[in-house]
Design a protein around this motif. Structure first.
Motif, short mmCIF file in Angstrom:
data_model
loop_
_atom_site.label_atom_id
_atom_site.label_comp_id
_atom_site.label_asym_id
_atom_site.label_seq_id
_atom_site.Cartn_x
_atom_site.Cartn_y
_atom_site.Cartn_z
N LEU A 241 19.16 23.54 -16.07
CA LEU A 241 18.04 23.14 -16.89
C LEU A 241 18.13 23.80 -18.26
CD1 LEU A 241 15.77 21.27 -16.20
CD2 LEU A 241 14.37 23.22 -15.56
N PHE B 90 8.00 13.06 -15.30
CA PHE B 90 7.58 13.51 -16.64
C PHE B 90 6.33 14.37 -16.63
CE2 PHE B 90 10.16 9.75 -17.27
CZ PHE B 90 11.11 10.28 -18.11
N ASN C 263 4.94 17.73 -27.66
CA ASN C 263 6.35 17.85 -28.02
C ASN C 263 6.65 17.20 -29.36
OD1 ASN C 263 7.20 19.26 -25.80
ND2 ASN C 263 7.63 17.42 -24.59
N LEU D 41 18.51 19.98 -26.63
CA LEU D 41 17.43 19.18 -27.21
C LEU D 41 16.86 19.83 -28.47
CD1 LEU D 41 15.69 18.25 -23.86
CD2 LEU D 41 17.16 16.79 -25.24
N SER E 221 -1.19 14.17 -24.49
CA SER E 221 -0.23 14.40 -23.41
C SER E 221 0.78 15.46 -23.84
CB SER E 221 0.50 13.11 -23.10
OG SER E 221 1.36 12.80 -24.17
N ASN E 222 1.52 15.89 -22.86
CA ASN E 222 2.66 16.75 -23.07
C ASN E 222 3.60 16.16 -24.12
OD1 ASN E 222 3.88 19.01 -22.29
ND2 ASN E 222 4.99 18.11 -20.59
N ALA E 223 3.84 14.86 -24.02
CA ALA E 223 4.74 14.18 -24.94
C ALA E 223 4.22 14.30 -26.37
CB ALA E 223 4.87 12.71 -24.55
N GLU F 196 3.20 8.56 -19.90
CA GLU F 196 3.59 9.63 -20.81
C GLU F 196 3.97 9.06 -22.18
OE1 GLU F 196 3.00 12.50 -19.74
OE2 GLU F 196 3.96 13.85 -21.18
N PHE F 197 4.55 7.88 -22.18
CA PHE F 197 5.00 7.27 -23.43
C PHE F 197 4.46 5.85 -23.53
CE2 PHE F 197 8.15 10.35 -21.95
CZ PHE F 197 8.17 11.23 -23.03
N GLU G 284 13.59 13.36 -23.02
CA GLU G 284 14.27 14.40 -22.24
C GLU G 284 13.49 15.70 -22.24
OE1 GLU G 284 16.58 14.04 -20.06
OE2 GLU G 284 16.40 11.95 -20.63
N LYS G 285 12.81 15.99 -23.34
CA LYS G 285 11.98 17.19 -23.38
C LYS G 285 10.92 17.14 -22.29
CE LYS G 285 10.61 18.30 -27.71
NZ LYS G 285 10.47 18.03 -29.15
N GLY G 286 10.30 15.98 -22.16
CA GLY G 286 9.28 15.84 -21.11
C GLY G 286 9.87 16.05 -19.74
N ARG G 287 11.05 15.51 -19.52
CA ARG G 287 11.69 15.63 -18.22
C ARG G 287 12.04 17.09 -17.92
NH1 ARG G 287 14.42 11.02 -15.90
NH2 ARG G 287 15.15 10.18 -17.88
N VAL G 288 12.61 17.76 -18.93
CA VAL G 288 13.00 19.16 -18.75
C VAL G 288 11.77 20.02 -18.43
CG1 VAL G 288 13.73 21.19 -20.06
CG2 VAL G 288 15.15 19.14 -20.06
N GLN G 289 10.67 19.76 -19.12
CA GLN G 289 9.47 20.56 -18.89
C GLN G 289 8.93 20.36 -17.47
OE1 GLN G 289 7.54 18.98 -22.31
NE2 GLN G 289 7.61 20.91 -23.43
N TRP H 291 13.79 21.11 -30.30
CA TRP H 291 12.41 21.54 -29.98
C TRP H 291 11.63 21.88 -31.25
CZ3 TRP H 291 10.74 21.19 -24.98
CH2 TRP H 291 11.73 20.96 -24.03
N ASN I 74 15.39 12.30 -27.32
CA ASN I 74 15.12 13.73 -27.36
C ASN I 74 13.71 14.04 -26.84
OD1 ASN I 74 15.79 16.48 -28.38
ND2 ASN I 74 14.02 16.08 -29.70
N GLU I 75 12.73 13.24 -27.25
CA GLU I 75 11.35 13.48 -26.82
C GLU I 75 11.20 13.22 -25.32
OE1 GLU I 75 9.11 14.83 -28.91
OE2 GLU I 75 10.98 14.92 -30.05
N PHE J 27 10.33 5.72 -28.00
CA PHE J 27 10.35 7.16 -28.22
C PHE J 27 11.80 7.61 -28.31
CE2 PHE J 27 5.92 7.39 -27.50
CZ PHE J 27 5.52 8.65 -27.92
N ARG J 28 12.06 8.63 -29.12
CA ARG J 28 13.42 9.17 -29.21
C ARG J 28 13.83 9.73 -27.87
NH1 ARG J 28 15.02 13.55 -33.01
NH2 ARG J 28 12.93 14.39 -32.67
#
Ligand code: HEM
Ligand code: HEM
Ligand code: FE2
Ligand code: FE2
Ligand code: FE2
Ligand code: FE2
Lengths: 440, 440
Positions: B323, A243, B406, B330, B401-403, A270-271, A312-317, B332, A309-310, A306-307
Motif C-alpha cells: 500500500l 472506496f 482529496n 500518487l 466525501s473523501n474524494a 464517491e465520484f 486511486e487515492k480513494g482506493r488506497v485510503q 497528494w 490519481n484521485e 475523475f483523474r
C-alpha cells in the motif's frame, strides 16, 4: 408520491411532488403509527396498483396472448432503450450532469426515459440528488437503512411525508426546456412512450398490436422498473466497498448486469459526477459504452471523468482503513514507552542469575521459554544472552526474518537506560572515566 | 555433488558432500569460465545420467513393457509414499524440526524418503538449511536468481563449487542415529527402496516383476524427483507473496498440487518451523494432513505451529508495504510545510482582485478552474471564496466525501498565517486591539 403525485405536482406550485391535497399544517399520516385499524391509510394504493397491480394483470393476460418472435425481440430492444433512458438520461445526464447532450439526444433520452414509467426527470432527479446528498440518513428518500425491500419498492408503496426528504438544488433542471416540457406533459409522455409507441411498432410492423401492448408495453415496463429499482436496493446491499465503507453503496457485477452497468455503486457514490460507473474496461457498464459512442457520434460532449490519481487515492485510503482495523486487532507486544527502564548492569546480573534475557536494539527480551524452540538452535540464541545481541540478530550471525522480528517484539520486558551497550561505552570513553549511565 | 558425491562423502571427513577428489587448494572448475573447449568439464555427467539418462532409458523400455492395472495403482501409491518421505520426512521433520516423530515413523520416512532417490537426509537437509538461511544469495545451493532451470535441475547437472554453498549447523542430524544409518548405507537404501522393493511388491503380488521395476521403480522415481524439484523452482517463481516480497518464495495452488502441499512457499520461508505449509483448511497440503493423522495415531508429536497473531502480523506488514508503494506513486498535493504562508488580508485581497481562492482548515486553495466543474454548483462554491469555508466544506452546508477532500488537497496554494480566520479574531479579541498576526 411517485406516479400518483406527478399530475398534480405541476400545477404551478414551486415545490415539485407536492400533492395538492397536502396541507403542511395537518399532521401527515406518516406521523401516526401504523395500527390494525389504519394500516391501509399508510399505503399508497395508486402506486400499488401501478407498479404491482398492472404487471399482475399483464402477466395473467399474457397467458392467453401468444408471444411472437419479432415482438419478443422488440420488447428486449425497447427494454434496453427505455433502460438507457433512465441510466444514461435521468441518472447520468440530468441528475448528475456527468456529461452534456445535444438537443436531439436530450429529446431521445427524455422520451425513452418517460417510457420506463418511473416519474418525470425533474421529480426523479430531485429525489436522486437528495439520495446522494443525504445517503443513508432520514432525508434519503430510499435509504437502505430502512430495509432492503423498503429501498427497492417500499418507499413508493408506502405513503411518504414530503417534508422528510432532504432538499436539493434543481434550479438547473427548472431552466432546462426539455426537462420542463417532459414534466408538464408527463402523463402524455408516459402513455405514448410507455404503451402506445411499443404497440404501434409491433402493430404496424408485424400486425401484433395486442402482443406489443402486453409484452413490449406492460411487461417490459415491469422489468425495466424492477431492474432500475435494484440500483436503490441491491446496489446498497450486495458487494464490496473499495472506496468508502462509511455508507452503504457497494460494487457488484450482479447489480451491474441487472442495471445496465449501474452496479459499481460504491464508485458512483464517491465520484458521482464521473460519467462512468465502471472504470475498468472489463467491467460491464453498457450505459458508459453508449455515452462514449454518442460522444464519438457528436451527440454527447464534455464527458466528465475523475483523474485516475484521485480515484486511486480513494482506493488506497479505504485499503489503509481496512488494514488499520486488522492491525488494531493483533498483539504487537508492549509499546516501548510502557516498558520499565533497566540499567545495563541489572540486565547482565539477571542473566547471571539464570533469567533468559537478551538485549536487541536497546530493548530487553525474555526468551527463557523460547530458547528451546529457537529454530536456529539453543546454542545460537544462548550465545546472545546477557549481551548486546543487536548485531547477531540483525545479520551479524543470521539476518532474521520479519516474522522473527515480530516474535521478538512480543517478548519485550524492558528498555536499557541510554540505549545499546555500545552507546554507554562510547560515552564512558568520551568522558574518560568509569561507565556511567545517562540519567534523564 | 548430489548422488555422485554420496558414497564418497561419508568417508570419515566431517564436511558432508565433499568429494574425495576435491582439493581446496586447486582452482575448482567453476572458477574457470565455460568455453567451447571445456564446457563438458562443467557438467556433472554422473548426475546427468542418473536424473535424465536413466528415466529416458526407462521411458524407452516402457514402450514394450505392458502396464498392468495393479502395477499402475501400486506405482501411484508408492509415488505418494516416497513423495511423503521427502516432504514430511526430509523436509518438515529433519531439515526443519517442525515436529517430532517416534522411531517407527522415523524409520518409515527414512526408508521411503530414500526410495525417492534425492540424496541422503543429511546431505539434503544441509543444503536445504543453507537454502533457507541464504535464500536467493550466492550461498543458496539452488538460488532461483540463477534462472528457473538452474533452480530446478541445473544445480545438479552442472558441477558445483562446494565452497560456494553456505554453511549451516547440522549437529542435531549428526546426533540422530536414523539419519546417520541412512547416510552410511545410502547406496543400499536407494537400491532397495528405489528399485528392488517396488519390483518385489509387484512381482510377489501379481507377478509383474519387470513392470514393477520400470513403472513403480524407474519412472516413479523420475516423477517424484521432478515433482519435488518444483519446490526449488516453481515455488520460487510462480504466485503471490502475502508475507514477504523481499525474497523469491511464492504461494501457488499449482505448485502445491504438484508437490504434495509444499506450494505455499512464501508462508513456508517466513515460518519454516511451522509443520504446515498451508494454513487454511481449504488449501491443498496432504503432507500436513498426513503429519496431523500420524499425531492422532501417536506416531508424531510436538507439532509446531506459529500463533495466528504472528502470521497475521506478517500479512498485515506485507500489505502495508504494498500500500505504501501504491501511495508513493500518487499525487497528494503539495505538502503543507512546502506551501508559502499568506496573511489573511492578502488572501481576501487576492479574491477581491478576481482570483478564485478559498480557505479551508487554514489552507488556501486555488479553485479558479474548478468553480465551473463543482458538482455542488457554481453558486455554492463561490459563496465560500475569500472566506473561511472550513465549516461549509465540512458539513455546515454539505459534508463532502473523501474524494472531495482529496481533490481539495491537490489545489493547495498556501497556508494562512496563524491558522484559521477564527483563531486570528479570537487572539485579537484577547489582546483587545486590532488584528495582529502571530509571527513565529
Ligand atoms: C533474540 C531472540 C531470537 C528470536 C525471537 C529468534 C527467532 C528466530 C526465528 C523465528 C528463526 C527462524 C527463521 C526466521 O524466521 O528467520 C530463527 C533462526 C535463526 N536464528 Fe534466531 N532468534 C533469536 C536470537 C538469535 C540469536 C541471538 C542468534 C545468533 C547468535 C540467532 C541465530 C539464528 C540462526 C542462525 C537462525 C537460522 C536457522 C536456519 O534457518 O538455519 N537467533 N531465529
Ligand atoms: C473548496 C473546494 C470544493 C471542492 C473541491 C468541492 C468538491 C465537491 C465535490 C467533489 C462534490 C461531489 C460530491 C462529493 O464528492 O462529496 C461536491 C458536492 C457539493 N459541494 Fe462542494 N466542493 C468545494 C466547495 C464547496 C463549498 C464551499 C460548498 C458550500 C458552500 C460546497 C457545497 C457542495 C454541495 C452542496 C455539494 C452536493 C452536491 C449534491 O450532491 O447535490 N462545496 N463538492
Ligand atoms: Fe445510491
Ligand atoms: Fe447517482
Ligand atoms: Fe525455498
Ligand atoms: Fe523448507
Amino acid at each position: 408520491q411517485y406516479l400518483s403525485s406527478q399530475p398534480s405536482a405541476m400545477a404551478g406550485t414551486s415545490e415539485p411532488n407536492r400533492n395538492t391535497k397536502y396541507d403542511p399544517r395537518k399532521p401527515h399520516i406518516t406521523d401516526t403509527p401504523m395500527t390494525r385499524k389504519n394500516w391501509y391509510k399508510h399505503i399508497n394504493w395508486l402506486n400499488v396498483f401501478l407498479i404491482i397491480g398492472i404487471p399482475i394483470l399483464g402477466l395473467i393476460t399474457a397467458v392467453w396472448t401468444p408471444l411472437r418472435l419479432p415482438t419478443a425481440i422488440w420488447a428486449v430492444v425497447y427494454y434496453f432503450a427505455t433502460g438507457l433512458g433512465i441510466t444514461a438520461g435521468y441518472h447520468r445526464l440530468w441528475a448528475h450532469k456527468s456529461y452534456s447532450a445535444t438537443l436531439p439526444l436530450q429529446i431521445f433520452l427524455a422520451a425513452v426515459g418517460g417510457g420506463a414509467v418511473e416519474g418525470s426527470i425533474r421529480w426523479w432527479s430531485r429525489d436522486h440528488r437528495a439520495h446522494h446528498r443525504y445517503t443513508d440518513t432520514q432525508k434519503d428518500p430510499y435509504s437502505v437503512r430502512k430495509g432492503l425491500m423498503y429501498s427497492h419498492i417500499g418507499w413508493m408503496v408506502m405513503k411518504q411525508n414530503p417534508k422528510r426528504i432532504g432538499r436539493t438544488d434543481i434550479s438547473d433542471l427548472n431552466d432546462d426546456p426539455v426537462v420542463q416540457f417532459q414534466h408538464k406533459n408527463y402523463l402524455k409522455v408516459v402513455l405514448f412512450m410507455g404503451l402506445i409507441f411499443p404497440s404501434l411498432v409491433a402493430g404496424i410492423g408485424w400486425n401484433d398490436w395486442f402482443g406489443g401492448f402486453i409484452y413490449a408495453g406492460i411487461l417490459r415496463i415491469f422489468f425495466v422498473q424492477q431492474a432500475t429499482f435494484c440500483v436503490n436496493s441491491l446496489a446498497h446491499w450486495l458487494g464490496d466497498q473499495p472506496f468508502d465503507d462509511r455508507n452503504s453503496p457497494r460494487d457488484h457485477i450482479i447489480t451491474a448486469l441487472v442495471t445496465l452497468g449501474e452496479g459499481y455503486h460504491n464508485f458512483h457514490h464517491e465520484f458521482p459526477s464521473d460519467y462512468r460507473n465502471a472504470i475498468e474496461w472489463h467491467q460491464y457498464d453498457p450505459t458508459k459504452w453508449a455515452i462514449y459512442l454518442w460522444s464519438k457520434m457528436g451527440l454527447a460532449y464534455d464527458l466528465k471523468q475523475f483523474r485516475a490519481n484521485e480515484i486511486e487515492k480513494g482506493r488506497v485510503q479505504q485499503q489503509q482503513k481496512k488494514l488499520d482495523q486488522k492491525r488494531a486487532k493483533l498483539d504487537w507486544g508492549v509499546p516501548l514507552d510502557q516498558l520499565p527502564v533497566i540499567e545495563w548492569d541489572d540486565y547482565v546480573d539477571q542473566v547471571n542469575n539464570g533469567r533468559g534475557l537478551i538485549a536487541v536494539a536497546g530493548v530487553v527480551h525474555d526468551v527463557t521459554d523460547f530458547v528451546n524452540e529457537h529454530p536456529g538452535g539453543k546454542a545460537m540464541i544462548r550465545s546472545g544472552l546477557g549481551k548486546d545481541a543487536t548485531a547477531m540478530f540483525n545479520g551479524g550471525v543470521y539476518m532474521h526474518s520479519n516474522a522473527a522480528h515480530n516474535l521478538l517484539s512480543t517478548m519485550r520486558v524492558g528498555v536499557i537506560r541510554g540505549g545499546c551497550e555500545v552507546e554507554i561505552w562510547k560515552r564512558a570513553q568520551r568522558e574518560n572515566k568509569d561507565v556511567q549511565y545517562v540519567k534523564d
